[in-house]
Design a protein around this motif. Structure first.
Motif: not given
Length: 392
Positions: A51-56, A306-311
């Motif tokens: 996740r987070g490597v920019g695949k999309t 990031m704690d409130e969104s991504f994680f």
């Protein structure tokens, strides 16, 4: 500095202002498309990464690159709760309708649409979530047996013949491919394999978590020969620097070298994290250049965001037992970790916690880099678990 001019774009699949470090993969797909248009063999491509490597982001850029080659593209995000026939049929219908307006491919396109009608009616009972408009009556015996693997193969062959008649190709872009169920993934692989055997211009560009390699191999033994599996990982120092510096320079703003070094150390070059640190460093800084002091102050804001969104969005999907398992992993460090070591932290037998581990793999939270090893699919998630569940 002016927040309105902030160039950075942290978000789920949001295109960054500078897509750096990915040109080699983009060029590889351009060569693949050019080869299939000349009836030359070429492998489909499955992009794998955490996740987070920019695949999309990369997948969507590749789609735009492909459209510039005048190829018919289909973009699909595979959700966890829908079948492959349900998500692919409406898109195939639209592609065939476009090709039916071209005189040289009109007849083949109509036959493909008849095959689609047979496919939908044959599988409607099995896959009740299929909802697609039917433009022509089905042709008896054409993709209507009710067997997904056989019927999808027939449908893809007709689609490939249509594309060939129109002197074009069909490129399917499917994101989150790991969520497609195994038997449906196997049918998709079989259909692509048959198109490759017949030199029909149909290609798949998929993206998913690292377990996608093993899932493809388990679905069909020849998958390793049908696909390339380029890994999309963290950016190296130069590419990460470009991702930060170039958008800022467009606004006449610079970074100190020390500021870049700190951001790279904290983000480890993961593209999503770079965007978060860039955004908050910009907002904190009063003037150019952005300094190491600005970055250190911004780091607290970036981590909180990031704690409130991504994680957090991933954490909130977990059951209490799953949270405890991930916390036990986190106490061991970043990983990967042996299943026995994680079970020992929980004072459990490996067999007792195996169902929890399997659920976490199915949810896309964990993957197995090697037999018996377990690792997070989300970079830095171990640190988040220790922050969110301190002293458990």
């Amino acid at each position: 500095m002016d927040p309105i001019l902030n160039p950075y774009a942290p978000g789920a699949g949001t295109p960054p202002p500078e897509l750096s470090g990915r040109n080699e993969l983009r060029d590889k797909l351009k060569i693949t498309i050019a080869r299939i248009l000349k009836d030359r063999p070429a492998k489909s491509m499955l992009l794998v990464g955490l996740r987070g490597v920019g695949k999309t982001v990369l997948l969507e850029q590749m789609l735009r690159d492909t459209e510039e080659q005048r190829i018919h593209t289909i973009f699909i995000e595979a959700p966890e709760n829908r079948s492959l026939p349900a998500i692919i049929c409406p898109q195939l219908r639209l592609a065939m309708l476009k090709l039916s307006r071209i005189e040289k491919s009109k007849e083949a396109a109509i036959r493909s649409l008849r095959a689609l009608a047979g496919f939908v009616k044959g599988l409607k009972v099995t896959y009740g979530d299929i909802e697609v408009g039917l433009d022509y009556e089905e042709e008896l015996g054409l993709a209507d047996n009710g067997d997904l693997e056989a019927d999808l193969t027939t449908l893809f062959v007709e689609v490939g013949k249509t594309a060939k008649a129109g002197q074009t190709a069909i490129a399917l872009f499917i994101d989150e491919l790991q969520y497609i169920k195994s038997e449906q993934f196997a049918a998709l692989i079989t259909a692509l394999h048959r198109c490759a055997q017949l030199k029909l211009p149909v290609v798949l560009v998929g993206a998913g978590l690292p377990q996608l390699r093993g899932k493809a191999g388990n679905a069909k033994s020849y998958a390793e020969r049908l696909f390339d599996y380029p890994e999309v990982g963290a950016l190296d120092k130069q590419a990460a620097t470009d991702a930060l510096v170039k958008p800022a320079l467009d606004e006449d703003v610079e970074f100190d070298a020390d500021a870049i070094n700190i951001i790279y150390e904290k983000t480890r070059g993961y593209p999503y994290f770079l965007q978060e640190w860039g955004k908050h460093s910009w907002d904190v800084a009063q003037q150019s250049p952005i300094t190491s002091k600005d970055v250190l102050e911004a780091s607290e804001l970036a981590i909180a965001a990031m704690d409130e969104s991504f994680f957090r969005v991933r954490f909130d999907r977990l059951t209490p037992k799953e949270k405890n398992y991930l916390y036990a992993m986190a106490t061991l460090g970043e990983g990967p970790h042996r299943s026995g070591d994680i079970a020992a932290v929980l004072n459990k037998k490996v067999s007792d916690v195996a169902p929890v581990r399997n659920n976490l793999i199915n949810k896309g939270m964990l993957w197995m880099p090697n037999h018996g090893d377990t690792s997070f699919t989300v970079p830095l998630f171990d640190q988040f678990m220790l922050r969110i569940m301190p002293g458990l």
